[in-house]
Design a protein around this motif. Structure first.
Motif: not given
Length: 97
Positions: A17, A85, A89, A92-93
């Motif tokens: 991030t 990115d 993502y 994060k999922c």
């Protein structure tokens, strides 16, 4: 076992991030500078071709101008930032799932 993997992935999410944010900011500054540099190289190369008659340097200058234009190296950099990115993502999922 899945919780251990989620705990192991959390620092990578934080690092990715921060990396994406910093790289996006630096990319926005660099793309402006590369646009100006591309224009400068293109004008000098065209001057060299048409006024001085030195086609070899003119073609080299136009190739360099293309590489630093928004269609060259900045496009590759933008693609790489997008892939980072996307990886961020996905992690994060995985963590929130």
């Amino acid at each position: 076992m899945r919780i251990i993997l989620k705990l192991f992935a959390a620092p990578f999410v934080l690092a990715l991030t921060l990396a994406v944010v910093v790289l996006s900011f630096l990319f926005s500054l660099a793309s402006w500078a590369f646009g100006v540099l591309s224009l400068l190289f293109a004008v000098c190369a065209l001057f060299s071709i048409f006024i001085e008659g030195d086609t070899a340097w003119g073609i080299h200058g136009l190739v360099i101008a293309f590489c630093v234009s928004p269609f060259g190296l900045p496009a590759v950099t933008e693609w790489l930032i997008g892939k980072l990115d996307g990886l961020n993502y996905s992690l994060k999922c995985f963590i929130t799932d």
